[in-house]
Design a protein around this motif. Structure first.
Motif, PDB file in Angstrom:
ATOM      1  N   UNK A  79       0.837  -1.204   0.000  1.00 22.28           N
ATOM      2  CA  UNK A  79       0.000   0.000   0.000  1.00 22.28           C
ATOM      3  C   UNK A  79       0.870   1.252   0.000  1.00 22.28           C
ATOM      4  N   UNK A  80       1.975   1.226   0.742  1.00 20.76           N
ATOM      5  CA  UNK A  80       2.913   2.354   0.732  1.00 20.76           C
ATOM      6  C   UNK A  80       3.451   2.574  -0.678  1.00 20.76           C
ATOM      7  N   UNK A  81       3.847   1.504  -1.345  1.00 25.80           N
ATOM      8  CA  UNK A  81       4.369   1.619  -2.702  1.00 25.80           C
ATOM      9  C   UNK A  81       3.326   2.206  -3.646  1.00 25.80           C
ATOM     10  N   UNK A  82       2.100   1.737  -3.514  1.00 19.41           N
ATOM     11  CA  UNK A  82       1.026   2.235  -4.378  1.00 19.41           C
ATOM     12  C   UNK A  82       0.796   3.720  -4.178  1.00 19.41           C
ATOM     13  N   UNK A  83       0.903   4.180  -2.932  1.00 20.34           N
ATOM     14  CA  UNK A  83       0.672   5.594  -2.635  1.00 20.34           C
ATOM     15  C   UNK A  83       1.820   6.478  -3.107  1.00 20.34           C
ATOM     16  N   UNK A  84       3.054   5.977  -3.014  1.00 22.17           N
ATOM     17  CA  UNK A  84       4.208   6.832  -3.272  1.00 22.17           C
ATOM     18  C   UNK A  84       4.646   6.858  -4.735  1.00 22.17           C
ATOM     19  N   UNK A  85       4.298   5.837  -5.502  1.00 19.30           N
ATOM     20  CA  UNK A  85       4.752   5.803  -6.894  1.00 19.30           C
ATOM     21  C   UNK A  85       4.268   7.005  -7.711  1.00 19.30           C
ATOM     22  N   UNK A  86       2.970   7.344  -7.700  1.00 21.01           N
ATOM     23  CA  UNK A  86       2.552   8.528  -8.479  1.00 21.01           C
ATOM     24  C   UNK A  86       3.096   9.829  -7.900  1.00 21.01           C
ATOM     25  N   UNK A  87       3.306   9.876  -6.595  1.00 22.83           N
ATOM     26  CA  UNK A  87       3.858  11.078  -5.966  1.00 22.83           C
ATOM     27  C   UNK A  87       5.283  11.323  -6.441  1.00 22.83           C
ATOM     28  N   UNK A  88       6.124  10.298  -6.356  1.00 23.52           N
ATOM     29  CA  UNK A  88       7.531  10.494  -6.712  1.00 23.52           C
ATOM     30  C   UNK A  88       7.726  10.641  -8.215  1.00 23.52           C
ATOM     31  N   UNK A  89       6.756  10.158  -9.010  1.00 28.50           N
ATOM     32  CA  UNK A  89       6.848  10.307 -10.465  1.00 28.50           C
ATOM     33  C   UNK A  89       6.773  11.761 -10.894  1.00 28.50           C
ATOM     34  N   UNK A  90       6.299  12.647 -10.016  1.00 33.29           N
ATOM     35  CA  UNK A  90       6.203  14.074 -10.347  1.00 33.29           C
ATOM     36  C   UNK A  90       7.572  14.745 -10.375  1.00 33.29           C
ATOM     37  N   UNK A  91       8.574  14.115  -9.765  1.00 35.89           N
ATOM     38  CA  UNK A  91       9.904  14.717  -9.657  1.00 35.89           C
ATOM     39  C   UNK A  91      10.801  14.218 -10.776  1.00 35.89           C
ATOM     40  N   UNK A  92      11.665  15.095 -11.251  1.00 32.48           N
ATOM     41  CA  UNK A  92      12.556  14.696 -12.344  1.00 32.48           C
ATOM     42  C   UNK A  92      13.819  14.025 -11.824  1.00 32.48           C
ATOM     43  N   UNK A  93      14.101  14.163 -10.526  1.00 29.95           N
ATOM     44  CA  UNK A  93      15.268  13.510  -9.924  1.00 29.95           C
ATOM     45  C   UNK A  93      14.904  13.119  -8.499  1.00 29.95           C
ATOM     46  N   UNK A  94      15.069  11.837  -8.172  1.00 30.00           N
ATOM     47  CA  UNK A  94      14.753  11.343  -6.830  1.00 30.00           C
ATOM     48  C   UNK A  94      15.983  10.605  -6.299  1.00 30.00           C
ATOM     49  N   UNK A  95      16.520  11.109  -5.198  1.00 31.84           N
ATOM     50  CA  UNK A  95      17.684  10.490  -4.558  1.00 31.84           C
ATOM     51  C   UNK A  95      17.276   9.974  -3.187  1.00 31.84           C
ATOM     52  N   UNK A  96      17.975   8.958  -2.703  1.00 36.48           N
ATOM     53  CA  UNK A  96      17.691   8.410  -1.386  1.00 36.48           C
ATOM     54  C   UNK A  96      18.986   8.150  -0.641  1.00 36.48           C
ATOM     55  N   UNK A  97      18.926   8.340   0.675  1.00 42.70           N
ATOM     56  CA  UNK A  97      20.035   8.016   1.569  1.00 42.70           C
ATOM     57  C   UNK A  97      19.483   7.116   2.662  1.00 42.70           C
ATOM     58  N   UNK A  98      20.173   5.997   2.934  1.00 45.62           N
ATOM     59  CA  UNK A  98      19.732   5.111   3.995  1.00 45.62           C
ATOM     60  C   UNK A  98      20.908   4.440   4.674  1.00 45.62           C
TER      61      UNK A  98
END
Length: 274
Positions: A79-98
């Motif tokens: 459900x988290x993946x389903x919610x975040x995929x269209x949200x993050x698709x709005x950005x032209x560059x997505x970086x992550x740090x973990x």
């Protein structure tokens, strides 16, 4: 930037929560994603805090948290993946740090997050006993961990830029990194010798992790630049010298061990000076 940045929750479940912070002026359409750490007292969620370094540069910030030390694999993952995929698709560059658990989450959620690049520090390949029987450190967290839902070969995004950082003198971390490299061969491995778990001790003692963040902000978080950051600053880290001393002692190089321990002690004393 002053005051509290605007924020909202694109996902708020019982187990997982995602908080999005918006910069004062969103002109770059860039997003940084961070993750909550494995907690000594799981069961509650601390308030999400923005990474102001990125907000000041005009990036948005998405912070994802898990209530329990379940490594973000639970009945709410899909459900988290389903919610975040269209949200993050709005950005032209997505970086992550973990880091550690968060580093694994960055890889596991990379496809759903539309990640462009990732800095994964000491990630696991899995925590499930059937998948990593050689690594028992996190088996206590694995009671509800679905190995199929947590399978990086199935769920991680191909073509990621970035790096997997690990301490090669931590055999279990090195083995997990090698497994990740086998399923994500385009994501290079970067050795932070004597960095610990997660492998950031040397960086924290010298230039701080903000130096790695600055490489992302500058568009050059390549393996070469990140490796150079560690290499060029390790001589000022007492942890690095202690690690070298221990390694030299175990391999019979007593003179090097003594010299390295002396250097570590000198740096410790300098750090204690007023």
């Amino acid at each position: 930037m002053t005051g509290t940045p605007a924020s909202w929750r694109p996902f708020a479940g019982d187990l997982l929560v995602a908080t999005l912070f918006a910069p004062a002026t969103d002109t770059r359409r860039r997003l940084i994603v961070t993750f909550g750490h494995r907690a000594p007292d799981p069961g509650h969620l601390p308030p999400a805090e923005p990474v102001k370094r990125f907000l000041r540069a005009g990036w948005s910030h998405l912070h994802i948290q898990s209530r329990w030390n379940d490594w973000y694999v639970n009945p709410e993952t899909e459900a988290l993946c389903t919610a975040l995929t269209p949200l993050t698709a709005r950005f032209r560059h997505v970086a992550a740090i973990g880091f550690s658990m968060g580093a694994y989450a960055a890889l596991r959620l990379s496809a759903a997050l539309n990640l462009t690049e990732v800095i994964a520090v000491s990630p696991q390949y899995s925590i499930h006993p059937d998948v990593v029987p050689f690594d028992r450190r996190f088996h206590a967290d694995s009671a509800g961990f679905d190995p199929n839902l947590g399978d990086l070969a199935r769920h991680a995004r191909r073509g990621l830029q970035g790096v997997v950082i690990h301490d090669p003198f931590r055999p279990l971390d090195a083995r997990n990194a090698a497994l990740i490299g086998a399923v994500l061969p385009e994501l290079p491995l970067c050795r932070f010798g004597f960095g610990g778990h997660p492998a950031t001790a040397v960086i924290r003692e010298t230039v701080k992790f903000g130096a790695v963040q600055d490489l992302i902000l500058g568009g050059d978080a390549s393996r070469a630049r990140i490796a150079a950051l560690h290499r060029d600053n390790r001589a000022q880290s007492p942890t690095w010298w202690r690690g070298l001393a221990e390694r030299a002692a175990t391999t019979g190089r007593s003179r090097l061990a003594a010299l390295a321990q002396s250097r570590a002690s000198s740096l410790d004393a300098a750090g204690d000076s007023p």
